[in-house]
Design a protein around this motif. Sequence first.
Motif, short mmCIF file in Angstrom:
data_model
loop_
_atom_site.label_atom_id
_atom_site.label_comp_id
_atom_site.label_asym_id
_atom_site.label_seq_id
_atom_site.Cartn_x
_atom_site.Cartn_y
_atom_site.Cartn_z
N TYR A 135 0.83 -1.19 0.00
CA TYR A 135 0.00 0.00 0.00
C TYR A 135 0.88 1.25 0.00
O TYR A 135 1.83 1.35 0.77
CB TYR A 135 -0.90 0.02 1.23
CG TYR A 135 -2.15 -0.81 1.08
CD1 TYR A 135 -3.12 -0.48 0.13
CD2 TYR A 135 -2.38 -1.90 1.92
CE1 TYR A 135 -4.27 -1.24 0.00
CE2 TYR A 135 -3.54 -2.67 1.78
CZ TYR A 135 -4.48 -2.33 0.82
OH TYR A 135 -5.62 -3.07 0.68
N ASN A 136 0.53 2.20 -0.86
CA ASN A 136 1.27 3.46 -0.93
C ASN A 136 0.34 4.58 -0.45
O ASN A 136 -0.26 5.30 -1.25
CB ASN A 136 1.74 3.71 -2.35
CG ASN A 136 2.59 4.97 -2.47
OD1 ASN A 136 3.12 5.48 -1.47
ND2 ASN A 136 2.70 5.51 -3.67
N ILE A 147 1.41 -5.11 3.21
CA ILE A 147 0.75 -5.98 2.26
C ILE A 147 -0.26 -6.87 2.99
O ILE A 147 -0.19 -7.04 4.21
CB ILE A 147 1.75 -6.89 1.51
CG1 ILE A 147 2.46 -7.84 2.50
CG2 ILE A 147 2.77 -6.06 0.74
CD1 ILE A 147 3.31 -8.90 1.83
N ARG A 148 -1.18 -7.43 2.24
CA ARG A 148 -2.11 -8.41 2.80
C ARG A 148 -1.37 -9.74 2.99
O ARG A 148 -0.75 -10.25 2.06
CB ARG A 148 -3.31 -8.61 1.87
CG ARG A 148 -4.22 -7.41 1.80
CD ARG A 148 -5.35 -7.64 0.80
NE ARG A 148 -6.32 -6.55 0.86
CZ ARG A 148 -7.37 -6.45 0.06
NH1 ARG A 148 -7.58 -7.39 -0.87
NH2 ARG A 148 -8.21 -5.44 0.17
N LYS A 149 -1.45 -10.28 4.18
CA LYS A 149 -0.77 -11.54 4.47
C LYS A 149 -1.73 -12.68 4.78
O LYS A 149 -1.51 -13.82 4.36
CB LYS A 149 0.21 -11.36 5.64
CG LYS A 149 1.44 -10.55 5.27
CD LYS A 149 2.47 -10.60 6.38
CE LYS A 149 3.78 -9.98 5.94
NZ LYS A 149 4.82 -10.05 7.01
N MET A 218 -12.06 -10.58 5.88
CA MET A 218 -11.12 -9.68 6.56
C MET A 218 -9.72 -9.96 6.03
O MET A 218 -9.37 -11.10 5.77
CB MET A 218 -11.16 -9.92 8.08
CG MET A 218 -10.22 -9.05 8.88
SD MET A 218 -10.04 -9.60 10.60
CE MET A 218 -11.71 -9.35 11.20
N TRP A 219 -8.93 -8.88 5.87
CA TRP A 219 -7.55 -9.02 5.42
C TRP A 219 -6.62 -8.44 6.49
O TRP A 219 -6.83 -7.34 6.98
CB TRP A 219 -7.32 -8.28 4.11
CG TRP A 219 -8.24 -8.72 3.03
CD1 TRP A 219 -8.12 -9.83 2.23
CD2 TRP A 219 -9.42 -8.06 2.59
NE1 TRP A 219 -9.15 -9.89 1.34
CE2 TRP A 219 -9.98 -8.83 1.55
CE3 TRP A 219 -10.07 -6.89 3.00
CZ2 TRP A 219 -11.16 -8.45 0.89
CZ3 TRP A 219 -11.25 -6.52 2.37
CH2 TRP A 219 -11.77 -7.29 1.32
N PRO A 224 6.18 -6.35 4.10
CA PRO A 224 6.45 -7.37 3.07
C PRO A 224 7.33 -8.49 3.57
O PRO A 224 8.19 -8.29 4.44
CB PRO A 224 7.13 -6.56 1.96
CG PRO A 224 6.59 -5.18 2.12
CD PRO A 224 6.46 -4.99 3.61
N PHE A 225 7.12 -9.67 3.00
CA PHE A 225 7.95 -10.84 3.34
C PHE A 225 9.40 -10.55 3.01
O PHE A 225 9.71 -9.89 2.02
CB PHE A 225 7.48 -12.07 2.56
CG PHE A 225 6.10 -12.55 2.93
CD1 PHE A 225 5.89 -13.18 4.14
CD2 PHE A 225 5.05 -12.35 2.05
CE1 PHE A 225 4.61 -13.63 4.47
CE2 PHE A 225 3.78 -12.80 2.38
CZ PHE A 225 3.56 -13.44 3.59
#
Length: 226
Positions: A135-136, A147-149, A218-219, A224-225
């Motif tokens: 996301y920016n 990020i969505r994990k 839900m996210w 980030p990984f």
Amino acid sequence: MQSGRENDPFPVARDEKNMIQKYYYWYFKSALTPKFCDELVEFALAQKDRKALTDSFDEKKLTKKRIRELHKKRNSNVVWIREPWVYGTINPYVHRANESSGWDFEFDRAEACQFTKYKKGQFYDWHFDMFDSPYNVPRDPKIHGKIRKLSVICQLTDPSKYTGGELEFDFRRNSPSQKSRGDICPEIQPKGSIVVFPSYVWHRIKPVTSGTRHSLVMWNLGRPFK
């Protein structure tokens, strides 16, 4: 089937990022009480819904042509929910799934919950929830750079109230030579069941053929990984 639940081991598999992964999803059967499900549905249905989109569609530029294009991929109606009592009930299951599955992802934020209505003929074709970049949003440090994990889908409707609408997974890697394969999770999800899975796993909701299916998505976000 690469899935997990209490005392239910499955074979080790590798995900598309080449990390060792034993489970593709973690399932809690009838975890949420009927009272919670009914109150959540009642609350959501009292709100104004909107057409469900994908990341390539802008709500302000939805011409009839663009709507037809959208409906080839996704057709449903959604309500966005940010109520603390919803997060407070579901979050413990997310953490438990993350630990029990061995994913051990680092995350610290959940996005707004998406209540979804699937009526007859509505569906969401194959997709995964993770975007191609973090996301920016500098104005919102809570999600900026994340990020969505982990994705979560909660079943809010008794399966006797509708037909079709199955949640199906596809554990493919991004290889054109590898045929996709589906795995319904599970074939009958009782009301109140929760499914947690990494946000890069392919999945879909098959078309509802009768009745209406209500669910909550839900996210959960993290850096980030590495």
